[in-house]
Design an enzyme around this catalytic site. Sequence first.
Site, PDB file in Angstrom:
ATOM      1  CE1 TYR A 193      -4.495  -0.904   0.551  1.00 42.45           C
ATOM      2  CE2 TYR A 193      -4.371   1.455   0.886  1.00 42.45           C
ATOM      3  CZ  TYR A 193      -5.106   0.326   0.615  1.00 42.45           C
ATOM      4  OH  TYR A 193      -6.459   0.428   0.435  1.00 42.45           O
ATOM      5  CE  LYS A 243      -1.444 -16.926   1.112  1.00 41.28           C
ATOM      6  NZ  LYS A 243      -2.395 -18.023   1.290  1.00 41.28           N
ATOM      7  CG  ASP A 299      -5.379 -18.584   2.349  1.00 45.42           C
ATOM      8  OD1 ASP A 299      -4.930 -18.557   3.512  1.00 45.42           O
ATOM      9  OD2 ASP A 299      -4.898 -19.309   1.457  1.00 45.42           O
ATOM     10  CG  ASP A 301      -8.270  -1.831   1.490  1.00 47.51           C
ATOM     11  OD1 ASP A 301      -9.342  -1.365   1.894  1.00 47.51           O
ATOM     12  OD2 ASP A 301      -7.830  -1.616   0.335  1.00 47.51           O
TER      13      ASP A 301
END
Length: 415
Positions: free
Chosen positions: A159, A229, A282, A306
Amino acid sequence: MSAQSLIKVPQAGQKIVPGQTIPDQPIIPFIEGDGIGVDITPVMKDVIDAAVEKAYGGQKKIHWMEIYAGEKATRLYGSDMWLPEETLAALKEYVVSIKGPMTTPVGGGIRSLNVALRQDLDLYVCLRPVRYFDGVPSPLKHPELTNMVIFRENTEDIYAGIEWMSGTESAQKVIDFLQNEMGVKKIRFPASSSIGIKPVSKEGTERLVRKAIQYAIDNNRKSVTIVHKGNIMKFTEGGFRDWAYALAKDEFGAELIDNGPWSKIKNPKTGEDIIIKDAIADAFLQQILLRPAEYDVIATLNLNGDYISDALAAQVGGIGIAPGANLSDSIAMFEATHGTAPKYAGQDKVNPGSLILSAEMMLRHMGWVDAADLVIKGMEAAINDKQVTYDFARLMDGATEVSCSAFGKAMIERM
Ligand SMILES: NC(=O)C1=CN([C@@H]2O[C@H](COP(=O)(O)OP(=O)(O)OC[C@H]3O[C@@H](n4cnc5c(N)ncnc54)[C@H](OP(=O)(O)O)[C@@H]3O)[C@@H](O)[C@H]2O)C=CC1
Ligand SMILES: O=C(O)CCC(=O)C(=O)O
Ligand SMILES: [Mg+2]
């Protein structure tokens, strides 16, 4: 940047000074915002003024000070003046502020002004509480089980916007460096790749996770989940996870559960355990739908945060009532989770709830709890009476669809 000053400082009212008591008549800067900003911002101000008046009988009052950014700034200051210097200066000087959404074009054009504000002011915490209001339509059978508070790192990650466009000399330079000096063999289609960089630091992780754990302690929450992740991006997202666990141990005395990696802290205020755990992003996104009650405070990186914000908002009725705050150690800038919803701009149609609840967080941040409570009371009662904007009305039986401004009035009448 232009030297002209367009900000009119209210005659009455005082600045909020960090470390000092909040004045009864504070000056609060606001940015109207692009798109639906023109609809929701005036409604938010009316609702907050009414709550403050009702709670304190005129003894306290907010003196709103309009400051400019985004499309409105370009109309007033000049075509390239998206974020005037005096706007940034006012946000720093007045410490507590609220903003409407601002447009970021996809692909080319300007980089996000929202991200620029967070980075320039070092607002490293994006705090987004997600709770259910009785009666709100939701796709879940038990939306009330979703009660989480997201701590999203707000200044780093992909970002940060460090990237180079495919085919440019700069992209080629970075690719050459990666291939020739760093031994990277895995860039598929190197001649036509755009390249982005993902910085994630130990300091950035620690200051965010420290706030998340402290929040869990202060608010008697049951767990803090580190969402990452890190199986795939080992040194950035995996680093975030490892630094977070290490901070919980070193600064809060967390002890391993069994052989770890989960750990627990004894809340010094209540004696209860706070579980520090982690989830891969996930799997987390399916678990928040299937087993939301198992998650409480969430600490995560910028991009994950986000995605998670909008996904969790949907579980409790959508981004029409999803508030947020951007925080540093001294500055607080409140804003909704949603964007400018351009197709509804200027129609007095959308739900002003997200911005109103962001202002409610602002009142609580200022210690104006009675006024904040009235805002919640007004919103709960309006929803209970099924006086709701289009987003809820289309999913509720027997609802009366009201406009954005009429929803604000319905709230005020019910405080
Ligand atoms: N912090 C900020 O300022 C943010 C800015 N943005 C920017 O906003 C622009 C538009 O982004 P987009 O992806 O369309 O996302 P938006 O959040 O603006 O809108 C997506 C959809 O969410 C629903 N929605 C949004 N706000 C409301 C509301 N107040 N009441 C009811 N429903 C609402 C609408 O759904 P439906 O169509 O179902 O009615 C809308 O079409 C982009 O330029 C983006 O970069 C995006 C997010 C945050
Ligand atoms: O800055 C933008 O345009 C989008 C930001 C966003 O989606 C968010 O912060 O939630
Ligand atoms: Mg978003």
